[in-house]
Design an enzyme around this catalytic site. Structure first.
Site, PDB file in Angstrom:
ATOM      1  N   GLY A   1      31.669   4.908 -19.809  1.00  0.00           N
ATOM      2  CA  GLY A   1      32.353   7.071 -19.704  1.00  0.00           C
ATOM      3  C   GLY A   1      30.517   7.596 -19.976  1.00  0.00           C
TER       4      GLY A   1
ATOM      5  N   GLY B   1      28.204  10.862 -15.819  1.00  0.00           N
ATOM      6  CA  GLY B   1      27.476  12.014 -14.521  1.00  0.00           C
ATOM      7  C   GLY B   1      27.810  11.631 -13.995  1.00  0.00           C
ATOM      8  CE  LYS B   2      33.344   8.128 -14.854  1.00  0.00           C
ATOM      9  NZ  LYS B   2      32.819   7.930 -16.121  1.00  0.00           N
TER      10      LYS B   2
ATOM     11  N   GLY C   1      36.461  13.770 -19.088  1.00  0.00           N
ATOM     12  CA  GLY C   1      35.620  14.634 -18.726  1.00  0.00           C
ATOM     13  C   GLY C   1      34.773  15.151 -17.636  1.00  0.00           C
ATOM     14  CG  HIS C   2      35.109  13.245 -14.117  1.00  0.00           C
ATOM     15  ND1 HIS C   2      35.735  12.717 -13.088  1.00  0.00           N
ATOM     16  CD2 HIS C   2      34.771  12.365 -15.301  1.00  0.00           C
ATOM     17  CE1 HIS C   2      35.730  11.546 -13.362  1.00  0.00           C
ATOM     18  NE2 HIS C   2      35.512  11.313 -14.659  1.00  0.00           N
TER      19      HIS C   2
ATOM     20  CB  THR D   1      40.864  11.890 -26.092  1.00  0.00           C
ATOM     21  OG1 THR D   1      41.848  11.352 -25.706  1.00  0.00           O
ATOM     22  CG2 THR D   1      39.827  11.193 -25.954  1.00  0.00           C
TER      23      THR D   1
ATOM     24  CB  ALA E   1      33.187  17.214 -21.312  1.00  0.00           C
ATOM     25  CB  THR E   2      37.503  14.953 -23.504  1.00  0.00           C
ATOM     26  OG1 THR E   2      37.785  15.149 -22.190  1.00  0.00           O
ATOM     27  CG2 THR E   2      39.126  15.009 -23.597  1.00  0.00           C
ATOM     28  CB  THR E   3      36.945  14.888 -28.466  1.00  0.00           C
ATOM     29  OG1 THR E   3      35.366  14.658 -28.014  1.00  0.00           O
ATOM     30  CG2 THR E   3      38.086  13.906 -27.837  1.00  0.00           C
TER      31      THR E   3
ATOM     32  N   GLY F   1      17.127  10.855 -16.894  1.00  0.00           N
ATOM     33  CA  GLY F   1      15.274   9.687 -16.843  1.00  0.00           C
ATOM     34  C   GLY F   1      15.077  10.750 -17.495  1.00  0.00           C
TER      35      GLY F   1
ATOM     36  CE1 TYR G   1      15.585  17.789 -10.523  1.00  0.00           C
ATOM     37  CE2 TYR G   1      15.945  15.587  -8.922  1.00  0.00           C
ATOM     38  CZ  TYR G   1      15.826  17.099  -9.753  1.00  0.00           C
ATOM     39  OH  TYR G   1      15.742  18.194  -7.817  1.00  0.00           O
TER      40      TYR G   1
END
Length: 410
Positions: A12, A15-16, A40-41, A128, A295-297, A328, A400
Site C-alpha cells: 500500500g 501513490g494509487k 488513504g488516497h 488503523t 495518510a490515515t493514521t 523516483g 515524479y
C-alpha cells in the site's frame, strides 16, 4: 483501454490515488471495489490536498463519476465529511457519487471493537483502528448491516437491538453507544448524505451504463496486504488484487489492463514481515524526503529498498499487465541504490516466493546500482529498464512528484 484497474503492488501507499486521479479524466466511472476508511488516497487538485479514505479518486473537472461497490465496508460519517470538503470547492459534486445498497456499513462499535481486540493481542497487528476488520467479520458471520437497511427504519432498529445484545454478551459493557443511539446516528447520516445528493444504486441497476462506459477500478492498500495472498495475518480484511472487481459485476478477464503501482523503494505501515526494511540512517532520509507518514493514521512508515521478488509475486497474484513507478525523485542525490533481486529461503535462492509464508523466512539478496541526480538522468532510466527486465513487464508511466500532472508516459 476501456476498462482498467489500478492496483497497489507492494504494501500500500504507492501513490494509487494520484494515478487514478490522473487517469480519471478519461473515464466515466471510477469504481472502488474493496476496503473502507482505512485507505488513504492522497490527491492534489490545483495545488490543494485532498485525502480520500472512501471516495473514489474522480477528476472534479471532468464528468467522471464514483461508485462505491458492495465489496467495501462504508463509514457513512467519513463519507459525508469527504464529500462536504469537496463541496466547498466543487458544489454539487455529491451527486456524482453512487453507493451500492449491498455494501455493509462500518459502525461506531466496530471501531471500539477493533481497538479492544488489538489491545488483547500478544502481538498486535497494527490495525488503523477504523473498524475494518470487525465490519468484515460481521459481514462474513451474517451480522452486518447493509446500506439498504437504512430504507426500513423499524427493521433497522430491531436488527441493531439484536446485534447489540450479541456484542454485549461477547464484550460486556465496553461500547460507548447503545443500539438506539446508533440508530439515530445512522438515520442522521443517511439524511445528510441524501441532502448532499449521494445516489443509492446497485451494480445491476447501473450495469447497462457500466457496460457502455469506460471504467477505472481503483484498488485499496496493496497486494502484499491482501486477505488471501498477503503476509497473513498482518494484512487487511479485504481483497487488494484486481480480482476484487467481481463485486461490481466484472472479472479480470474483462479488463483491458491491470496497472500495478510501485514506489522506487518500499514502505510498510504497521506490523508484519518486511524483508528489505532498512534500519540505518538512510531510512530516515528517505522517510523525510518522501513524506512517508500514513495518510490515515499519521504513523511513520517503515522504509526499505525495492523488493523485486515481492513485485513478481504481486504480478502473478493480480494479473498485472503494466507497471507504474512513483517517487523516483525521492531517491535523487543518493550515490548508490540497493535493489532486492532474489531471496534466500532455507538456504536456497528464489526469485519469486510461492506463498506469502516464504516472505517470513526470506533474506534479501541485493544488487547495488548507481544513483541519480534527477529522474531525467540516464542512471534512472537504467533503473527503470532493470525493473522491466527483472519483472518482465513494461513500466508505462513514471510519477515524479505529488501533483496529479507530475507524471510522464514512457
Amino acid at each position: 483501454m476501456k476498462r482498467i484497474a489500478v492496483i497497489g503492488a507492494q504494501w500500500g501507499d504507492e501513490g494509487k490515488g494520484k494515478i487514478v486521479n490522473y487517469f480519471a479524466r478519461n473515464y466515466r466511472w471510477v469504481i472502488r471495489f474493496s476496503g473502507g476508511a482505512n485507505a488513504g488516497h492522497t490527491i492534489y487538485i490545483k495545488g490543494k490536498k485532498y485525502v480520500n479514505h472512501l471516495l473514489p479518486s474522480i477528476d472534479p473537472y471532468s464528468d467522471s463519476r464514483g461508485f462505491l461497490s458492495s465489496g467495501m465496508v462504508i463509514d457513512l460519517e467519513e463519507m459525508a465529511k469527504e464529500i462536504e470538503k469537496m463541496e466547498v470547492d466543487f458544489p454539487g459534486i455529491g451527486e456524482r457519487f453512487y453507493v451500492d445498497p449491498e455494501a455493509v456499513m462500518t459502525l461506531p462499535w466496530h471501531k471500539e471493537q477493533d481497538m479492544l481486540l488489538e489491545g488483547m493481542r500478544e502481538k498486535p497487528i497494527g490495525t488503523t483502528g477504523k473498524g475494518i476488520g470487525p465490519a468484515y467479520t460481521d459481514k462474513v458471520s451474517r451480522e452486518g448491516l447493509k446500506i439498504y437497511m437504512l430504507q426500513d427504519e423499524s427493521t433497522l432498529l430491531e436488527r441493531l437491538k439484536e446485534l447489540y445484545a450479541l456484542k454485549r454478551a461477547l464484550f460486556g459493557d465496553k461500547f460507548s453507544m447503545d443500539y438506539k443511539e446508533i440508530f439515530e446516528y445512522l438515520i442522521k447520516l443517511r439524511d445528510r448524505l441524501l441532502r448532499l445528493g449521494v445516489n443509492i444504486a446497485g451494480s445491476i441497476e447501473l450495469m447497462e451504463d457500466f457496460r457502455e462506459s469506460t471504467l477505472l477500478f481503483e484498488g485499496a492498500q496493496g497486494v502484499m496486504l491482501d486477505l488471501d495472498f498477503g503476509t497473513y495475518p498482518f494484512v487487511t480484511s479485504s481483497t487488494c488484487t484486481a480480482h476484487g472487481v467481481i463485486s461490481s459485476g466484472f472479472s479480470t478477464a474483462e479488463l483491458d489492463g491491470v496497472f500495478g503501482v510501485i514506489k522506487a523503494y518500499t514502505t510498510r505501515v504497521g506490523s508484519g514481515v518486511f524483508p528489505t526494511e532498512e534500519h540505518a540512517h538512510i531510512a530516515d532520509i528517505i522517510r523525510e524526503r518522501g513524506s512517508e507518514f500514513g495518510a490515515t493514521t499519521g504513523r511513520p512508515r517503515r522504509v526499505g529498498w525495492l523488493d523485486l521478488p515481492a513485485i513478481r509475486y504481486a504480478k502473478v497474484r493480480s494479473a498485472f499487465t503494466h507497471l507504474i513507478i512513483t517517487k523516483g525523485d525521492v531517491l535523487s542525490g543518493l550515490d548508490e541504490i540497493k535493489v532486492c533481486v532474489a531471496y534466500e529461503i532455507d538456504g536456497k535462492e528464489k526469485r519469486t516466493p510461492f506463498t506469502s509464508q516464504e516472505l517470513f523466512k526470506a533474506k534479501p539478496i541485493y544488487r547495488t546500482m548507481k544513483g541519480w541526480n534527477s529522474v531525467k538522468d540516464k542512471n534512472f532510466d537504467d533503473y527503470i529498464k532493470f525493473i522491466e527486465d527483472e519483472v518482465e513487464l513494461p513500466v508505462s508511466y513514471v510519477s515524479y512528484g505529488p501533483g496529479t500532472d507530475e507524471i510522464n508516459k514512457k
